[in-house]
Design an enzyme around this catalytic site. Sequence first.
Site, mmCIF file in Angstrom:
data_model
loop_
_atom_site.group_PDB
_atom_site.id
_atom_site.type_symbol
_atom_site.label_atom_id
_atom_site.label_comp_id
_atom_site.label_asym_id
_atom_site.label_seq_id
_atom_site.Cartn_x
_atom_site.Cartn_y
_atom_site.Cartn_z
ATOM 1 C CG ASP A 42 -7.567 -5.485 4.718
ATOM 2 O OD1 ASP A 42 -7.072 -5.832 6.013
ATOM 3 O OD2 ASP A 42 -7.753 -4.419 4.429
ATOM 4 C CD GLU A 49 -9.518 -1.569 7.988
ATOM 5 O OE1 GLU A 49 -8.799 -2.172 8.774
ATOM 6 O OE2 GLU A 49 -9.508 -1.073 6.926
ATOM 7 C CD GLU A 98 -2.851 -1.283 2.459
ATOM 8 O OE1 GLU A 98 -2.582 -0.707 3.381
ATOM 9 O OE2 GLU A 98 -3.892 -1.674 2.158
HETATM 10 C C1 GCV Z 1 -2.729 0.401 8.759
HETATM 11 C C2 GCV Z 1 -6.082 -2.048 5.316
HETATM 12 C C3 GCV Z 1 -6.414 -0.884 6.084
HETATM 13 C C4 GCV Z 1 -5.500 0.092 6.334
HETATM 14 C C5 GCV Z 1 -3.998 -0.508 7.152
HETATM 15 C C6 GCV Z 1 -3.895 -1.802 6.173
HETATM 16 C C7 GCV Z 1 -2.837 -2.698 6.860
HETATM 17 O O1 GCV Z 1 -5.695 -1.734 4.086
HETATM 18 O O2 GCV Z 1 -7.619 -0.223 5.435
HETATM 19 O O3 GCV Z 1 -5.835 1.096 6.961
HETATM 20 O O4 GCV Z 1 -3.251 0.374 7.171
HETATM 21 O O5 GCV Z 1 -4.820 -2.592 5.982
HETATM 22 O O6 GCV Z 1 -3.295 -3.675 7.421
HETATM 23 O O7 GCV Z 1 -1.660 -2.431 6.903
#
Ligand code: GCV
Length: 834
Positions: A374, A402, A295
């Site tokens: 995720d 989340e 990411e």
């Molecule tokens: C901390 C997902 C979440 C992100 C998170 C990422 C991760 O994409 O939306 O907020 O980043 O996972 O676990 O690194």
Amino acid sequence: MLFLRAIISVVALVAAEDGSQAWLRYAPVVQGEISTFSPTSIIALNTSEISPVYAARQELQKGIRGMLGVQLGFNSTKNASAIIVGTVEAYKAKYGDLGEQEQLVDDGFYLNSQGRNVLIIGQNERGALYGAFEYLSRLAQGNFGPVSSISNPHAPIRWANEWNNLDGTIERGYAGPSIFFEGGFVKENLTRVAEYARLLASVRINAVVVNNVNANPTLLSARNIEGLGRLADVMRPYGVQLGIALNFAAPQTFGQLDTFDPLDPKVDAWWGNNTDQIYARVPDMAGYLIKANSEGQPGPLTYNRTLAEGANMFARAVAKYGGVVMFRAFVYDNKLNPAIWKADRANAAFEFFRHLDGKFDENVVVQIKYGPIDFQVREPASPLFSALRQTNTAIELQITQEYLGHQTHLVYLSPLWKEILDFDLRADNKSSQVKDIVSGKRFKRSLGGFAGVVNVGTNTNWLGHHLAMSNLYAYGMMAWDPSVDPETILQDWARLTFGSDRAVLDTITSMSMSSWPAYENYTGNLGIQTLTDILYTHFGPNPASQDNNGWGQWTRANKKSLGMDRTVRNGTGNAGQYPPEIAQMYENTESTPDNLLLWFHHVPYTHRLKSGETVIQHFYDAHYAGAAVAQEFVKQWESLKGKIDEQRYQEVLFRQEFHAGHALVWRDSINQFYYNLSEIPDEAKRVGIHPFRFEAEKMTLSGYRPYAVNPFHTASGYTAVVTTSNSTVGTATVELTVESGVYDVAINYYDMDRGRSEYEVSVGNRTVGKWTGDLERRLGRATSVYLDGHSATRITFRGVEVRKGDVLKIVGKPDGIEPAPIDYVSLLPEGVVD
Ligand code: GCV
């Protein structure tokens, strides 16, 4: 004396509580054979203030005073009725042999009644503290009988991860700002950090990574290293070690080197040097957590180095201090091409890591999210668990909700985790449960365990929702012993948190145990994923956001069919990443469990499930069933009025009412979306048919205008009303052509960020209620600046008298950017939900 205690207890039951003490309330105890409690003093075998044994002594004194009204003194010489707490070694040094301790491993503990003495002996100091908490938990639950047990952890790594940014915000945190950081630095006042460490120790969590995995390199500044030292100092007495997340590019972006190549000696030396500085201040630091090449985060792949080479660089730096490196397997390409049928984000972790098996240093642990995507409401276990045989692994779970309702929806997660932990991956056709892989037992690894993303905030009750705390409790207890039953853990937590009233226990158990299935039902079922808006808040519904972008959380929904084809035969091949027995099961629709059907297969909406229902009809039915359960939660909770202190009762009720309303938003939105796409009507004639609703856009409007909501399915009839300007007061009126009687008046509106509109509703000139659109202040959920599935909500006024022909009037006063939006009004006869 006992009578007095009973009175204290009743008074305490109704006294306001704010949740700050969570399950460590030590409320007066009335149940159990209290008279058999015999200790008169506490002997602690280490009285240095930074020792967890000292903390255990203080905790025992505090807990017993709170629960039994008895002040135990501290003693140093053994007498006939003392609680003795300390390590095996300290006990032996003072009193000689102790038989059973041979069976203890690191952090393990031993409880034993010897005559009127109670022994609480840990293999180490932390173990002694865990034993003290266990003993207090037993007393709090009315167990006063003799104790005799040995308890050892399932795995050595039981960490909390906190995605806290240095500016005090928290990524995916729903309970206020950080307790650790503000303004770029570690906070000055760390009182709550100490309290948090105490909570974590009570559920046997032994380390906390305090900063976000999307790490800010300035964490390594001298001022912050000193701050990290202070954090470690306040957590140390509870046996909770500090961990930190690092930014891979720090040597360049912070250290001013011209590279962050992990094989460049300068870079290696830079990390070595920085690590030495941190350990000089925090000699017992647990280690590092690394998110690399994920990411947009930097990592070794930039230099064509392997992920293992990247991980090992940190491993070398911490090895001499006994530190570990948690290296995340959450590595994937977020710019995948959706036009490629065989592309699949779910394949990424396995593809990146499988060939690196055996290449990681001994103090590296690959931290794997439970499923391949995720933290969705349902995923299969990640196939990577079965592929890493010569590498330490840990499972990453998420306590912060989340994708699961941001702590405004009640979702008890322990059953979800249990399904994953118990899943048998059948590596080499042998029993290979995920829990035995991450403990290191299955593949004979030296290290392994659990990482849980918690994200507590400054909210008094830690996670925003009192009932969400069961997830933190369960996480700790399952990391210690994954064989425990989720319902048993829940009931322990509920007794400790709310007392032992049978009705309270039964109600909370029933609500919590049905909450994950309900959430799955009204969000995304059959393995399609949560169906939340993945491009914005991850909160409300937006199924279209999953597809046609590079993030790879695709559902491949079209007019005729939906689901990801992950078969080897015709799809992305993901099923083939599992060991043969499991691969075979997932390869075919007949052998794939229905709840993962759309995870592994692309099928027509008319495909028949094992139940005989079609996929689309199952969607409709499940969404209705799940949302109906959420309505029941309100009534269930209300049945506890007077049995729980008023403050927590009201705070939970407020969230359950929000939850019930938002579950309806989900139900209608998802059903409408798939009905619109498939054009297959609901056999039960519910979807799109709402006989009890008055659409705002069809009312007589003054100062209001119709507004086409986007996504369309997040408004009833696709349209809401908004005021004609941000300073115009709007009025919407409608004549109620219903039989005279008593109704619940439910109003669906949008509560956006950056505005606190005011509303008033009347029927026949009689005021029914007034409210302010200020949920952004009252709920910690992510907010939205739009009219959409995140801001959509419902308020209900119950028992309103309506006469046929009465005029219902809503007056909306806009504020900020929020134009007092209204979607519809439902006039509900008793027992009807619409
Ligand atoms: C901390 C997902 C979440 C992100 C998170 C990422 C991760 O994409 O939306 O907020 O980043 O996972 O676990 O690194």
